[in-house]
Motif scaffolding. Sequence first.
Motif, PDB file in Angstrom:
ATOM      1  N   GLU A 125       0.744  -0.974  -1.020  1.00  0.00           N
ATOM      2  CA  GLU A 125      -0.072  -0.026  -0.169  1.00  0.00           C
ATOM      3  C   GLU A 125       0.912   1.202  -0.445  1.00  0.00           C
ATOM      4  OE1 GLU A 125      -1.439   1.032   4.151  1.00  0.00           O
ATOM      5  OE2 GLU A 125      -1.760  -1.036   4.024  1.00  0.00           O
ATOM      6  N   LEU A 126       0.433   2.213  -0.522  1.00  0.00           N
ATOM      7  CA  LEU A 126       1.173   3.310  -1.182  1.00  0.00           C
ATOM      8  C   LEU A 126       0.092   4.500  -0.511  1.00  0.00           C
ATOM      9  CD1 LEU A 126       2.795   3.209  -3.927  1.00  0.00           C
ATOM     10  CD2 LEU A 126       4.016   3.274  -1.985  1.00  0.00           C
ATOM     11  N   ILE A 127       0.151   5.092   0.294  1.00  0.00           N
ATOM     12  CA  ILE A 127       0.417   6.748   0.885  1.00  0.00           C
ATOM     13  C   ILE A 127       0.706   8.127   1.511  1.00  0.00           C
ATOM     14  CG2 ILE A 127      -1.558   7.448   3.332  1.00  0.00           C
ATOM     15  CD1 ILE A 127      -1.564   4.788   4.256  1.00  0.00           C
ATOM     16  N   GLY A 128       0.296   8.793  -0.018  1.00  0.00           N
ATOM     17  CA  GLY A 128       0.946   9.659  -0.112  1.00  0.00           C
ATOM     18  C   GLY A 128       0.544  11.485   1.603  1.00  0.00           C
ATOM     19  N   VAL A 129       1.077  12.141   1.313  1.00  0.00           N
ATOM     20  CA  VAL A 129       1.044  12.959   2.309  1.00  0.00           C
ATOM     21  C   VAL A 129       0.889  14.619   1.253  1.00  0.00           C
ATOM     22  CG1 VAL A 129       1.275  14.599   3.966  1.00  0.00           C
ATOM     23  CG2 VAL A 129       1.718  12.800   4.103  1.00  0.00           C
ATOM     24  N   ASP A 130       0.259  15.502   1.317  1.00  0.00           N
ATOM     25  CA  ASP A 130       0.187  16.516   0.177  1.00  0.00           C
ATOM     26  C   ASP A 130       0.871  17.485   0.686  1.00  0.00           C
ATOM     27  OD1 ASP A 130      -1.862  17.858   1.394  1.00  0.00           O
ATOM     28  OD2 ASP A 130      -3.556  17.234   0.541  1.00  0.00           O
ATOM     29  N   VAL A 131       1.024  18.883   0.423  1.00  0.00           N
ATOM     30  CA  VAL A 131       1.934  19.940   0.385  1.00  0.00           C
ATOM     31  C   VAL A 131       0.482  20.341   2.103  1.00  0.00           C
ATOM     32  CG1 VAL A 131       2.829  20.532  -1.748  1.00  0.00           C
ATOM     33  CG2 VAL A 131       0.147  21.576  -0.544  1.00  0.00           C
ATOM     34  N   GLY A 136      -0.281  18.591   4.538  1.00  0.00           N
ATOM     35  CA  GLY A 136      -0.427  18.063   5.458  1.00  0.00           C
ATOM     36  C   GLY A 136      -1.453  16.421   5.434  1.00  0.00           C
ATOM     37  N   ARG A 137      -2.166  16.851   4.383  1.00  0.00           N
ATOM     38  CA  ARG A 137      -2.986  15.313   4.711  1.00  0.00           C
ATOM     39  C   ARG A 137      -3.331  14.146   3.438  1.00  0.00           C
ATOM     40  NH1 ARG A 137      -7.319  19.946   1.446  1.00  0.00           N
ATOM     41  NH2 ARG A 137      -5.290  19.450  -0.343  1.00  0.00           N
TER      42      ARG A 137
END
Length: 92
Positions: A21-27, A29-30
């Motif tokens: 699984e891959l989880i990203g964080v946007d600029v 912080g979400r």
Amino acid sequence: MSKSNVIELSDPDLFTDSLTELIGVDVRGRKRFLAIEDGMRESTQSWREELLMLKARGMNAPKMAIGDGVMGFFWSAPEEIYPDTRHQRCCT
């Protein structure tokens, strides 16, 4: 926990694969859920395929990839797909 919330998994063939699984964080912080795929024991090939799928869907190179130290095979996949991505080991 009620019995309706429990799923019994008795077939040993169900446990031969793993999930990546891959989880990203946007600029801001979400956190954003990017992908979950079945793979072959978290192999480099499984991670490579997942990253290639995200790249084909238009994902830009991440600034940083973070993973635990057990995932040594994870690091070679981002180096191939997104060579400018920095790496950081997390401590859990």
